[in-house]
Design a protein around this motif. Structure first.
Motif, PDB file in Angstrom:
ATOM      1  N   ALA A  72       0.979  -1.229  -0.145  1.00  0.00           N
ATOM      2  CA  ALA A  72       0.085   0.186   0.054  1.00  0.00           C
ATOM      3  C   ALA A  72       0.901   1.182  -0.077  1.00  0.00           C
ATOM      4  N   ASP A  73       1.814   1.164   0.948  1.00  0.00           N
ATOM      5  CA  ASP A  73       3.131   2.437   0.908  1.00  0.00           C
ATOM      6  C   ASP A  73       3.461   2.674  -0.481  1.00  0.00           C
ATOM      7  N   TYR A  74       3.844   1.548  -1.165  1.00  0.00           N
ATOM      8  CA  TYR A  74       4.529   1.664  -2.382  1.00  0.00           C
ATOM      9  C   TYR A  74       3.555   2.059  -3.319  1.00  0.00           C
ATOM     10  N   ALA A  75       2.396   1.644  -3.310  1.00  0.00           N
ATOM     11  CA  ALA A  75       1.281   2.031  -4.171  1.00  0.00           C
ATOM     12  C   ALA A  75       1.109   3.319  -4.381  1.00  0.00           C
ATOM     13  N   VAL A  76       1.008   3.973  -2.895  1.00  0.00           N
ATOM     14  CA  VAL A  76       0.545   5.371  -2.818  1.00  0.00           C
ATOM     15  C   VAL A  76       1.788   6.325  -3.530  1.00  0.00           C
ATOM     16  N   ARG A  77       3.080   5.715  -3.160  1.00  0.00           N
ATOM     17  CA  ARG A  77       3.969   6.628  -3.605  1.00  0.00           C
ATOM     18  C   ARG A  77       4.231   6.501  -5.099  1.00  0.00           C
ATOM     19  N   ALA A  78       3.808   5.528  -5.785  1.00  0.00           N
ATOM     20  CA  ALA A  78       4.045   5.235  -7.053  1.00  0.00           C
ATOM     21  C   ALA A  78       2.879   6.114  -7.673  1.00  0.00           C
ATOM     22  N   CYS A  79       1.620   6.356  -7.121  1.00  0.00           N
ATOM     23  CA  CYS A  79       0.596   7.184  -7.674  1.00  0.00           C
ATOM     24  C   CYS A  79       1.029   8.580  -7.688  1.00  0.00           C
ATOM     25  N   ALA A  80       1.770   9.047  -6.437  1.00  0.00           N
ATOM     26  CA  ALA A  80       2.133  10.343  -6.251  1.00  0.00           C
ATOM     27  C   ALA A  80       2.995  10.651  -7.274  1.00  0.00           C
ATOM     28  N   GLU A  81       3.978   9.830  -7.616  1.00  0.00           N
ATOM     29  CA  GLU A  81       5.018  10.059  -8.966  1.00  0.00           C
ATOM     30  C   GLU A  81       4.383  10.321 -10.084  1.00  0.00           C
ATOM     31  N   GLY A  92       1.016  15.064 -17.017  1.00  0.00           N
ATOM     32  CA  GLY A  92       0.626  13.655 -17.178  1.00  0.00           C
ATOM     33  C   GLY A  92       1.405  12.573 -18.147  1.00  0.00           C
ATOM     34  N   ASP A  93       2.414  13.060 -18.371  1.00  0.00           N
ATOM     35  CA  ASP A  93       3.012  12.251 -19.249  1.00  0.00           C
ATOM     36  C   ASP A  93       3.178  10.816 -18.654  1.00  0.00           C
ATOM     37  N   PRO A  94       3.114   9.548 -19.407  1.00  0.00           N
ATOM     38  CA  PRO A  94       3.715   8.259 -19.038  1.00  0.00           C
ATOM     39  C   PRO A  94       4.963   8.195 -18.354  1.00  0.00           C
ATOM     40  N   VAL A  95       5.105   7.336 -17.278  1.00  0.00           N
ATOM     41  CA  VAL A  95       6.207   7.319 -16.574  1.00  0.00           C
ATOM     42  C   VAL A  95       6.717   5.816 -16.770  1.00  0.00           C
ATOM     43  N   ARG A  96       7.790   5.262 -16.974  1.00  0.00           N
ATOM     44  CA  ARG A  96       8.216   3.960 -17.036  1.00  0.00           C
ATOM     45  C   ARG A  96       8.165   3.402 -15.487  1.00  0.00           C
ATOM     46  N   ALA A  97       8.183   2.331 -15.474  1.00  0.00           N
ATOM     47  CA  ALA A  97       7.997   1.564 -14.064  1.00  0.00           C
ATOM     48  C   ALA A  97       9.558   1.641 -13.415  1.00  0.00           C
ATOM     49  N   GLU A  98      10.542   1.631 -14.426  1.00  0.00           N
ATOM     50  CA  GLU A  98      11.873   1.722 -13.581  1.00  0.00           C
ATOM     51  C   GLU A  98      12.186   3.148 -13.410  1.00  0.00           C
ATOM     52  N   ASP A  99      11.335   4.156 -13.796  1.00  0.00           N
ATOM     53  CA  ASP A  99      11.672   5.572 -13.602  1.00  0.00           C
ATOM     54  C   ASP A  99      10.809   5.843 -12.085  1.00  0.00           C
ATOM     55  N   LEU A 100       9.620   5.117 -11.844  1.00  0.00           N
ATOM     56  CA  LEU A 100       8.654   5.307 -10.895  1.00  0.00           C
ATOM     57  C   LEU A 100       9.597   4.626  -9.665  1.00  0.00           C
ATOM     58  N   ALA A 101      10.121   3.527  -9.925  1.00  0.00           N
ATOM     59  CA  ALA A 101      10.855   2.794  -8.899  1.00  0.00           C
ATOM     60  C   ALA A 101      12.100   3.508  -8.350  1.00  0.00           C
ATOM     61  N   ALA A 102      12.858   4.199  -9.175  1.00  0.00           N
ATOM     62  CA  ALA A 102      13.980   5.019  -8.878  1.00  0.00           C
ATOM     63  C   ALA A 102      13.531   6.281  -8.236  1.00  0.00           C
ATOM     64  N   GLY A 103      12.209   7.063  -8.816  1.00  0.00           N
ATOM     65  CA  GLY A 103      12.131   7.945  -8.250  1.00  0.00           C
ATOM     66  C   GLY A 103      11.711   8.120  -6.741  1.00  0.00           C
ATOM     67  N   GLN A 104      11.259   6.915  -6.272  1.00  0.00           N
ATOM     68  CA  GLN A 104      10.839   6.630  -4.656  1.00  0.00           C
ATOM     69  C   GLN A 104      11.850   5.672  -4.103  1.00  0.00           C
ATOM     70  N   LEU A 150      12.043   2.178  -4.710  1.00  0.00           N
ATOM     71  CA  LEU A 150      11.142   0.828  -4.785  1.00  0.00           C
ATOM     72  C   LEU A 150      12.010  -0.140  -5.551  1.00  0.00           C
ATOM     73  N   PRO A 151      11.653  -1.279  -5.151  1.00  0.00           N
ATOM     74  CA  PRO A 151      12.112  -2.529  -5.863  1.00  0.00           C
ATOM     75  C   PRO A 151      11.276  -2.744  -7.255  1.00  0.00           C
ATOM     76  N   VAL A 152      11.816  -2.618  -8.352  1.00  0.00           N
ATOM     77  CA  VAL A 152      11.021  -2.560  -9.789  1.00  0.00           C
ATOM     78  C   VAL A 152      10.187  -3.834  -9.877  1.00  0.00           C
ATOM     79  N   SER A 153      10.512  -4.953  -9.349  1.00  0.00           N
ATOM     80  CA  SER A 153       9.687  -6.108  -9.824  1.00  0.00           C
ATOM     81  C   SER A 153       8.604  -6.177  -8.875  1.00  0.00           C
ATOM     82  N   PHE A 154       8.615  -5.671  -7.617  1.00  0.00           N
ATOM     83  CA  PHE A 154       7.597  -5.409  -6.716  1.00  0.00           C
ATOM     84  C   PHE A 154       6.510  -4.450  -7.418  1.00  0.00           C
ATOM     85  N   LEU A 155       7.104  -3.419  -7.786  1.00  0.00           N
ATOM     86  CA  LEU A 155       6.343  -2.118  -8.141  1.00  0.00           C
ATOM     87  C   LEU A 155       5.610  -2.520  -9.523  1.00  0.00           C
TER      88      LEU A 155
END
Length: 152
Positions: free
Chosen positions: A7-16, A23-35, A37-42
């Motif tokens: 839940a914590d990671y999900a909220v943080r990803a949504c904030a990113e 509203g440009d799309p963001v790659r999962a790798e960039d979301l993970a790096a921004g917060q 977070l582990p990419v595979s879990f994200l």
């Protein structure tokens, strides 16, 4: 109440995603790096958010993920429910389905009150509120209580 890593990671990803310019799309790798977070879990979390209609996938070279609706319309409760299910359960049951007898009969009311208080916060705070650092006044008031920061 325990807030899961999911839940914590999900909220943080949504904030990113909400903070992404235009509203440009963001790659999962960039979301993970921004917060941090582990990419595979994200990626699994993003799948849950996509199935719940909170996040949309965008294909192509400049693809990635974006919020499926405005950040002002996505509450923290929406995100929690998408990745973890109901906000408050007791033994994996929702409080209204429980029954207590005798000396413990008042517990049901306690669990329902707990659920209501969690909803009072999570159903009112949006991803946009978090990104803008503009939480509702009553949330600020709760966090400002001296006992809120104590760990008994």
């Amino acid at each position: 109440m325990r807030v899961s890593a999911k839940a914590d990671y999900a909220v943080r990803a949504c904030a990113e995603l909400a903070a992404s310019p235009h509203g440009d799309p963001v790659r999962a790798e960039d979301l993970a790096a921004g917060q941090g977070l582990p990419v595979s879990f994200l990626e699994r979390i993003l799948g849950d958010l996509r199935r719940a209609g909170i996040v949309a996938s965008v294909r192509g070279r400049s693809g990635g993920h974006r919020l499926a609706r405005p950040a002002t319309e996505v509450t923290l409760a929406d995100v929690f429910r998408a990745v973890d299910g109901p906000l408050v359960t007791v033994r994996d049951e929702r409080p209204p389905s429980l029954e207590y007898e005798g000396s413990a009969s008042a517990l049901l009311e306690v669990w329902v009150a707990l659920r209501a208080s969690v909803r009072d916060v999570l159903d009112r705070v949006t991803i946009d509120d978090v990104v803008r650092r503009d939480l509702p006044d009553d949330v600020h008031a709760l966090a400002a209580r001296a006992d809120a920061w104590e760990n008994p």
